[in-house]
Design a protein around this motif. Structure first.
Motif, mmCIF file in Angstrom:
data_model
loop_
_atom_site.group_PDB
_atom_site.id
_atom_site.type_symbol
_atom_site.label_atom_id
_atom_site.label_comp_id
_atom_site.label_asym_id
_atom_site.label_seq_id
_atom_site.Cartn_x
_atom_site.Cartn_y
_atom_site.Cartn_z
ATOM 1 N N GLU A 81 10.338 -1.089 7.003
ATOM 2 C CA GLU A 81 10.140 -2.236 5.971
ATOM 3 C C GLU A 81 8.890 -1.655 5.312
ATOM 4 O O GLU A 81 7.855 -1.277 5.673
ATOM 5 C CB GLU A 81 9.740 -3.569 6.698
ATOM 6 C CG GLU A 81 9.620 -4.722 5.528
ATOM 7 C CD GLU A 81 10.980 -5.262 5.487
ATOM 8 O OE1 GLU A 81 11.123 -6.009 4.305
ATOM 9 O OE2 GLU A 81 11.736 -5.260 6.277
ATOM 10 N N ASP A 82 9.214 -1.983 3.708
ATOM 11 C CA ASP A 82 7.809 -1.653 3.083
ATOM 12 C C ASP A 82 7.829 -2.721 1.837
ATOM 13 O O ASP A 82 8.912 -2.471 1.119
ATOM 14 C CB ASP A 82 8.018 -0.160 2.400
ATOM 15 C CG ASP A 82 6.897 0.020 1.594
ATOM 16 O OD1 ASP A 82 5.642 -0.048 1.874
ATOM 17 O OD2 ASP A 82 7.227 0.645 0.275
ATOM 18 N N GLY A 83 6.934 -3.473 1.737
ATOM 19 C CA GLY A 83 6.794 -4.529 0.841
ATOM 20 C C GLY A 83 6.590 -3.904 -0.711
ATOM 21 O O GLY A 83 7.527 -4.297 -1.380
ATOM 22 N N SER A 84 5.198 -3.223 -1.066
ATOM 23 C CA SER A 84 5.297 -2.609 -2.287
ATOM 24 C C SER A 84 4.247 -1.371 -2.078
ATOM 25 O O SER A 84 3.723 -1.221 -1.086
ATOM 26 C CB SER A 84 4.546 -3.594 -2.885
ATOM 27 O OG SER A 84 3.383 -4.069 -2.642
ATOM 28 N N GLY A 85 4.542 -0.573 -2.985
ATOM 29 C CA GLY A 85 3.617 0.797 -2.817
ATOM 30 C C GLY A 85 4.548 1.673 -2.891
ATOM 31 O O GLY A 85 5.805 1.721 -2.391
ATOM 32 N N PHE B 84 18.865 12.376 4.233
ATOM 33 C CA PHE B 84 18.064 11.400 3.340
ATOM 34 C C PHE B 84 18.884 10.103 2.987
ATOM 35 O O PHE B 84 19.781 10.078 2.413
ATOM 36 C CB PHE B 84 17.434 11.872 2.070
ATOM 37 C CG PHE B 84 16.696 11.120 1.112
ATOM 38 C CD1 PHE B 84 15.848 10.136 1.828
ATOM 39 C CD2 PHE B 84 16.622 11.049 0.033
ATOM 40 C CE1 PHE B 84 15.064 9.123 0.876
ATOM 41 C CE2 PHE B 84 16.107 10.473 -1.031
ATOM 42 C CZ PHE B 84 15.077 9.336 -0.452
ATOM 43 N N VAL B 85 18.205 8.916 3.653
ATOM 44 C CA VAL B 85 19.044 7.657 3.684
ATOM 45 C C VAL B 85 18.070 6.519 3.165
ATOM 46 O O VAL B 85 17.032 6.290 3.583
ATOM 47 C CB VAL B 85 19.616 7.360 4.964
ATOM 48 C CG1 VAL B 85 20.495 6.011 4.630
ATOM 49 C CG2 VAL B 85 20.599 8.189 5.625
ATOM 50 N N VAL B 86 18.642 5.738 1.926
ATOM 51 C CA VAL B 86 17.878 4.772 1.709
ATOM 52 C C VAL B 86 18.974 3.450 1.742
ATOM 53 O O VAL B 86 19.933 3.604 0.887
ATOM 54 C CB VAL B 86 17.283 4.745 0.307
ATOM 55 C CG1 VAL B 86 16.721 3.197 -0.343
ATOM 56 C CG2 VAL B 86 16.157 5.724 0.140
ATOM 57 N N ASP B 87 18.677 2.582 2.542
ATOM 58 C CA ASP B 87 19.695 1.448 2.737
ATOM 59 C C ASP B 87 19.428 0.197 1.601
ATOM 60 O O ASP B 87 20.302 0.099 1.202
ATOM 61 C CB ASP B 87 19.346 0.892 4.337
ATOM 62 C CG ASP B 87 19.712 1.942 5.329
ATOM 63 O OD1 ASP B 87 20.613 2.572 5.220
ATOM 64 O OD2 ASP B 87 18.940 2.003 6.253
ATOM 65 N N ARG B 88 18.335 0.013 1.406
ATOM 66 C CA ARG B 88 18.053 -1.306 0.503
ATOM 67 C C ARG B 88 16.827 -0.776 -0.081
ATOM 68 O O ARG B 88 15.617 -0.392 0.214
ATOM 69 C CB ARG B 88 18.042 -2.561 1.309
ATOM 70 C CG ARG B 88 19.218 -2.987 1.812
ATOM 71 C CD ARG B 88 19.080 -4.325 2.528
ATOM 72 N NE ARG B 88 18.134 -4.255 3.670
ATOM 73 C CZ ARG B 88 18.614 -3.694 5.002
ATOM 74 N NH1 ARG B 88 19.976 -3.508 5.129
ATOM 75 N NH2 ARG B 88 17.888 -3.549 5.958
ATOM 76 N N ASP B 89 17.126 -0.931 -1.568
ATOM 77 C CA ASP B 89 15.976 -0.820 -2.482
ATOM 78 C C ASP B 89 15.688 -1.835 -3.676
ATOM 79 O O ASP B 89 16.685 -2.036 -4.120
ATOM 80 C CB ASP B 89 15.914 0.607 -3.061
ATOM 81 C CG ASP B 89 14.759 1.117 -3.692
ATOM 82 O OD1 ASP B 89 13.633 0.915 -3.566
ATOM 83 O OD2 ASP B 89 15.082 1.187 -5.198
ATOM 84 N N GLY C 47 0.685 -1.180 -0.276
ATOM 85 C CA GLY C 47 0.255 -0.080 -0.106
ATOM 86 C C GLY C 47 0.857 1.342 -0.127
ATOM 87 O O GLY C 47 2.187 1.227 0.187
ATOM 88 N N GLU C 48 0.377 2.324 -0.615
ATOM 89 C CA GLU C 48 0.826 3.732 -0.693
ATOM 90 C C GLU C 48 1.200 4.209 0.873
ATOM 91 O O GLU C 48 0.207 4.328 1.554
ATOM 92 C CB GLU C 48 0.329 4.732 -1.516
ATOM 93 C CG GLU C 48 0.706 5.847 -1.679
ATOM 94 C CD GLU C 48 0.057 6.641 -2.608
ATOM 95 O OE1 GLU C 48 0.560 7.736 -3.061
ATOM 96 O OE2 GLU C 48 -1.065 6.584 -2.683
ATOM 97 N N GLU D 104 14.803 2.021 5.221
ATOM 98 C CA GLU D 104 15.663 0.947 5.665
ATOM 99 C C GLU D 104 15.517 -0.244 4.721
ATOM 100 O O GLU D 104 16.689 -0.981 4.310
ATOM 101 C CB GLU D 104 15.472 0.399 7.058
ATOM 102 C CG GLU D 104 15.849 1.458 8.306
ATOM 103 C CD GLU D 104 15.374 1.094 9.673
ATOM 104 O OE1 GLU D 104 14.973 -0.123 9.771
ATOM 105 O OE2 GLU D 104 15.711 1.550 10.538
ATOM 106 N N ASN D 105 14.443 -0.647 4.325
ATOM 107 C CA ASN D 105 14.092 -1.686 3.178
ATOM 108 C C ASN D 105 12.928 -1.788 2.605
ATOM 109 O O ASN D 105 11.763 -1.693 2.969
ATOM 110 C CB ASN D 105 14.213 -3.099 3.968
ATOM 111 C CG ASN D 105 14.294 -4.168 3.195
ATOM 112 O OD1 ASN D 105 14.413 -3.943 2.020
ATOM 113 N ND2 ASN D 105 14.200 -5.430 3.676
ATOM 114 N N ASP D 106 13.250 -1.237 1.223
ATOM 115 C CA ASP D 106 11.922 -1.095 0.200
ATOM 116 C C ASP D 106 11.967 -2.158 -0.654
ATOM 117 O O ASP D 106 12.864 -2.638 -1.553
ATOM 118 C CB ASP D 106 12.164 0.252 -0.285
ATOM 119 C CG ASP D 106 10.894 0.564 -1.283
ATOM 120 O OD1 ASP D 106 9.722 0.166 -0.682
ATOM 121 O OD2 ASP D 106 11.018 0.867 -2.388
ATOM 122 N N GLY D 107 10.811 -2.898 -0.836
ATOM 123 C CA GLY D 107 10.722 -3.712 -1.932
ATOM 124 C C GLY D 107 10.432 -3.446 -3.140
ATOM 125 O O GLY D 107 11.319 -3.520 -4.249
#
Length: 284
Positions: free
Chosen positions: A222-226, A256-261, A207-208, A240-243
């Protein structure tokens, strides 16, 4: 069917017509038997569930909601928590089993939507229960008290409350004007956050996520999708973790930090601190 229309020797077509009509009627009856009860409106039968709980001496509020719409409104100077509920079911016989528990447990105010465990042994195809039940809740709380909320399914809305910890199964979530930190663990459904005086932490299945005007840090654990769309953050914005899904960030006072995408574009604008994101996703 054509065999019934052929006349027997010495007979006539008229004698075969009742057989044809009877066959059609039988088919219609069989078809009607298998129309699922799910087509009935859940709002067929309703009944109120209301309660008031004294606030004096309380330090927190615990809400254990179930299926249904949940709306929590923060108010200044309340001396009672007001709960206005509506039990709903597609069968009148099930309404009495939907109960509201509202009581003091020491320094905690406890509110629970108590749903029946049994369903009279009636199940639909694939094990689905067609005896739909829900308890919609509108709750007025002091805006100074922190909330610990567990919700099953259905839309949830929080306006002008204190600090909020919220665990949700499914359904849209709206948080506006919270005075304190907000932590959300969500299975599915969109999340909208506006005007938080504190930090925000989110763990989301699908979800968004849309947010703006957060004075503290904003962390997506954690974000699975959206898609993730966040603007006006007073601290650090971190994913931290974006699907999958796009990440759009604007007006961040910290880093502004994105660890895993996994997949999707990353866009940012007006970040006062440092930017640390995977190079292959960098689109400032």
């Amino acid at each position: 069917m054509g065999l019934f229309l052929l006349p027997r020797p010495g007979g006539s077509m008229n004698r075969t017509k009742p057989l044809y009509r009877a066959t059609l009627t039988g088919l219609l009856i069989v078809t009607a038997v298998f129309i699922p009860r799910r087509t009935q409106a859940l709002e067929d039968y309703t009944s109120p569930r209301n309660a008031d709980i004294p606030v004096a001496g309380a330090k927190s509020i615990r809400i254990d909601a179930a299926a249904g719409v949940l709306k929590v409104e923060g108010r200044e100077g309340l001396d009672q928590v007001h709960v206005r509920g509506t039990a709903r079911s597609d069968r009148k016989s099930r309404l009495d089993g939907i109960k509201l528990i509202a009581e003091r447990r020491g320094d905690e105010i406890y509110i629970k939507a108590d749903m029946p465990d049994d369903r009279d042994g009636y199940f639909g195809r694939n094990g689905d229960d067609w005896d739909n039940m829900a308890l919609d809740l509108v709750i007025e709380v002091p805006s100074s008290l922190p909330l610990d909320v567990d919700d099953g399914s259905g839309e949830a809305e929080f306006n002008n409350t204190g600090a909020l910890e919220f665990e949700d199964g499914s359904g849209e979530i709206h948080v506006r004007g919270a005075r304190g930190d907000v932590r959300i663990s969500d299975g599915s459904g969109s999340i909208v956050i506006e005007g938080v005086q504190g930090s925000v932490r989110i763990s989301d299945g699908s979800g968004e996520i849309r947010a703006r005007d957060v004075t503290g840090n904003f962390t997506v654990e954690e974000d699975g999708s959206g898609n993730i769309d966040v603007s006006s953050v007073g601290g650090t914005m971190r994913v931290e973790n974006d699907g999958s899904g796009n990440i759009d960030v604007d007006r961040v006072s910290g880093d502004f930090v994105v660890d895993r995408d996994g997949s999707g574009s990353i866009r940012y604008d007006t970040v006062k601190g440092s930017v640390r994101i995977p190079d292959r996703r960098r689109r400032g």
